[in-house]
Design a protein around this motif. Structure first.
Motif: not given
Length: 157
Positions: A37-38, A44-46, A52-53
């Motif tokens: 994802x990173x 900020x908009x993911x 995932x976090x």
């Protein structure tokens, strides 16, 4: 401090295996999901990164709960149980007087409870009501469906 949880050896081993799996495979999968994802850019908009976090938080919470349960676990051997009263790990046959139906349950810790297998938690309303009862005793239990009148018919391993 958490309260003591009484487990069978099988239940203890199952929790231990789940903990090991979460610490190894589970953490690795979450780390991969976060890295993936990173790599998609702006955090900020993911939404994938946020998901995932959040999943990582749930995983770590489960790991903490399992570690706590295992740290406070006492493994009981069924052959050492006193069958004069309903206790943890005893199997009790009860008569639901309203339905005139016999049911058989094994009382276990919340971590081992599985209604499909006939294992109910000692912390459930029925489990709490049955604890310490002897054969022939009748107890009233408040459950979501109303009041049950249960008679202890048999206690076994």
């Amino acid at each position: 401090m958490s309260k003591v949880q009484y487990l069978t050896q099988e239940g203890y081993d199952k929790l231990e295996a789940e903990l090991k799996d979460l610490k190894t495979r589970g953490r690795k999968e979450i780390a991969n999901d976060i890295a993936e994802a990173r790599a998609k850019g702006d955090l900020s908009e993911n939404a994938e990164y946020d998901a995932a976090k959040e999943a990582q938080g749930h995983l770590e919470d489960r790991i903490t709960k399992l570690e706590d349960a295992l740290a406070n676990a006492r493994v009981l051997d069924k052959k050492d149980l006193d069958l004069s009263k309903v206790r943890v790990l005893t199997t009790v046959t009860i008569l639901n007087k309203k339905m005139d139906k016999e049911m058989k349950y094994t009382l276990v810790s919340a971590n081992e409870a599985d209604f499909k297998e006939g294992k109910i938690s000692v912390d459930s309303p029925i489990g709490k009501a049955l604890m310490g009862r002897e054969i022939g005793e009748t107890v009233e239990v408040d459950v979501p469906a109303g009041k049950l009148e249960l008679e202890v018919k048999n206690i076994e391993i």
